[in-house]
Design a protein around this motif. Structure first.
Motif, short mmCIF file in Angstrom:
data_model
loop_
_atom_site.label_atom_id
_atom_site.label_comp_id
_atom_site.label_asym_id
_atom_site.label_seq_id
_atom_site.Cartn_x
_atom_site.Cartn_y
_atom_site.Cartn_z
N ARG A 181 -87.87 14.27 62.25
CA ARG A 181 -87.89 12.95 61.63
C ARG A 181 -86.63 12.76 60.79
NH1 ARG A 181 -91.38 12.01 64.73
NH2 ARG A 181 -93.45 11.08 64.40
N LEU A 182 -86.42 11.54 60.32
CA LEU A 182 -85.37 11.29 59.35
C LEU A 182 -85.69 12.03 58.06
CD1 LEU A 182 -84.80 7.47 59.90
CD2 LEU A 182 -83.29 9.33 60.61
N GLY A 183 -84.65 12.37 57.32
CA GLY A 183 -84.83 13.18 56.13
C GLY A 183 -85.83 12.63 55.14
N GLU A 184 -85.85 11.31 54.97
CA GLU A 184 -86.74 10.71 53.98
C GLU A 184 -88.20 10.84 54.36
OE1 GLU A 184 -86.40 6.16 55.78
OE2 GLU A 184 -85.08 6.81 54.16
N ALA A 185 -88.49 11.13 55.63
CA ALA A 185 -89.87 11.22 56.09
C ALA A 185 -90.37 12.66 56.19
CB ALA A 185 -90.00 10.55 57.47
N VAL A 186 -89.55 13.64 55.86
CA VAL A 186 -89.95 15.04 55.96
C VAL A 186 -90.80 15.41 54.74
CG1 VAL A 186 -89.16 17.43 56.02
CG2 VAL A 186 -87.93 15.66 57.31
N PRO A 187 -92.01 15.94 54.94
CA PRO A 187 -92.83 16.36 53.80
C PRO A 187 -92.11 17.41 52.95
CG PRO A 187 -94.13 16.32 55.82
CD PRO A 187 -92.71 16.12 56.23
N ARG A 188 -92.31 17.35 51.64
CA ARG A 188 -91.56 18.21 50.73
C ARG A 188 -91.94 19.68 50.84
NH1 ARG A 188 -91.13 14.76 45.04
NH2 ARG A 188 -89.99 12.97 45.91
N MET A 213 -92.23 21.37 53.51
CA MET A 213 -91.75 21.91 54.77
C MET A 213 -90.33 22.45 54.64
SD MET A 213 -94.05 21.49 57.21
CE MET A 213 -95.70 20.76 57.17
N ILE A 214 -90.00 23.40 55.49
CA ILE A 214 -88.61 23.85 55.63
C ILE A 214 -87.92 22.90 56.59
CG2 ILE A 214 -87.12 25.68 56.51
CD1 ILE A 214 -89.13 27.69 55.50
N ALA A 215 -86.77 22.34 56.19
CA ALA A 215 -86.09 21.33 57.00
C ALA A 215 -84.72 21.84 57.45
CB ALA A 215 -85.93 20.04 56.21
N VAL A 216 -84.39 21.60 58.71
CA VAL A 216 -83.10 22.00 59.28
C VAL A 216 -82.40 20.72 59.73
CG1 VAL A 216 -81.94 23.31 61.08
CG2 VAL A 216 -84.06 24.19 60.07
N ARG A 217 -81.30 20.38 59.07
CA ARG A 217 -80.57 19.16 59.41
C ARG A 217 -79.70 19.38 60.64
NH1 ARG A 217 -76.83 15.58 55.23
NH2 ARG A 217 -76.24 13.96 56.72
N PHE A 218 -79.59 18.35 61.47
CA PHE A 218 -78.72 18.46 62.64
C PHE A 218 -78.20 17.07 63.02
CE2 PHE A 218 -82.85 17.42 64.38
CZ PHE A 218 -82.59 16.60 65.47
N GLY A 219 -77.10 17.06 63.73
CA GLY A 219 -76.61 15.83 64.33
C GLY A 219 -75.80 14.92 63.43
N GLY A 220 -75.62 15.25 62.15
CA GLY A 220 -74.83 14.40 61.29
C GLY A 220 -75.56 13.15 60.84
#
Length: 297
Positions: free
Chosen positions: A147-154, A156-163
């Motif tokens: 999902r977009l960053g603003e929609a990721v539950p806090r 969770m571990i998040a891995v950003r990709f794609g710029g």
């Protein structure tokens, strides 16, 4: 001496405790709800203690059940980690990877990420579910979500990709022929726009920003669609102006089949994130997907 419980029984208890539902637990374990119920009834009978309080509408842990599950979760996590280490020792990860994403993101993944992943890991089955609404990936049995960053539950571990990403107003040369292109969002009122709805069913307001000035526009138009790819197609057919993720429109923009509008009113925002529960051991199949994502996004 009482017979020791099986791993299946322990996993069934942990799943029911997590979901508070026999049906959802059964879906996660890929068993019938009646099978899960019978497993736990037999488990309770053998140990001589009630672990679950059942009603026609709900299921909850007893105090004894809560104490057992509190210790059981860490045991199962250690077991999953040990089994994952065995899998990691293989030349190729094996198993099923379940990921949920919006339809737009699923389309982006299908361009290169999915084909590369499947070719690189022929023993992994990818279950990619396109879903507009936001899901509880733990409750629904997914390994990860995107999902977009603003929609990721806090939690969770998040891995950003794609710029970074951005939304962009686009139209075809045919639509703009004989019309003045909008210079500000307010001028969209004079145009036919291809509209869409939010996951909750409300008409989506087009949001713009420039130099700190934020504008949300309730556009008008004859056509209402619920898929981004259809909105791009509508713009290509000259049916109006569409407001879509720039990544989805990029091939048509590059070819000149679509023209970007209001670019200075369409700022970038943090892009996409793959996320997964932080309290779980990362399975090799998910680690393999993350590696492909980082390398090719």
């Amino acid at each position: 001496m009482k017979m020791q419980p099986s791993i299946t029984e322990l996993r069934a208890l942990a799943a029911v405790a997590r979901h508070r539902s026999f049906r959802k637990a059964a879906d996660e374990l890929e068993l019938a709800p009646s099978t899960v119920s019978h497993l736990l009834t037999g488990f309770e009978a053998r140990i001589g203690a009630r672990l679950l309080n059942r009603t026609t509408r709900s299921v909850a842990l007893t105090p004894v059940g809560e104490r057992l599950v509190d210790r059981l979760n860490s045991i199962l996590m250690d077991l999953d980690g040990a089994l994952a280490d065995v899998d990691a020792a293989r030349e190729q990860p094996v198993g099923v990877l379940r990921i949920t994403a919006s339809d737009t993101v699923a389309m982006l993944l299908m361009r290169s990420i999915v084909p590369t992943f499947l070719a690189s890991y022929p023993q992994i089955t990818l279950d990619l579910v396109a879903e507009a609404s936001f899901l509880d990936i733990v409750a629904e049995g997914y390994d990860a979500g995107i999902r977009l960053g603003e929609a990721v539950p806090r939690d969770m571990i998040a891995v950003r990709f794609g710029g970074p990403s951005r939304m962009l107003a686009v139209a075809s040369p045919a639509y703009l022929r004989g019309r003045d292109p909008p210079v500000t969002p307010y001028e969209l009122a004079a145009h036919c726009c291809v509209r869409s709805r939010t996951p909750a069913g409300r008409p989506y307001r087009w949001e713009f920003e420039r130099h700190g000035e934020a504008v949300a526009v309730d556009v008008s138009g004859q056509l209402m669609l619920n898929r981004t790819e259809l909105m791009v197609e509508a713009a290509l057919k000259g049916l109006g102006i569409s407001f879509v993720p720039a990544r989805i429109a990029e091939p048509s923009l590059r070819e000149g089949a679509l023209i970007p509008l209001l670019e200075e009113w369409c700022p970038e925002y943090p892009g996409l994130f793959l996320f997964y529960p932080g309290h779980r051991h990362v399975p090799p199949v998910l680690r393999a997907f993350i590696d492909i994502l980082k390398a090719h996004a």
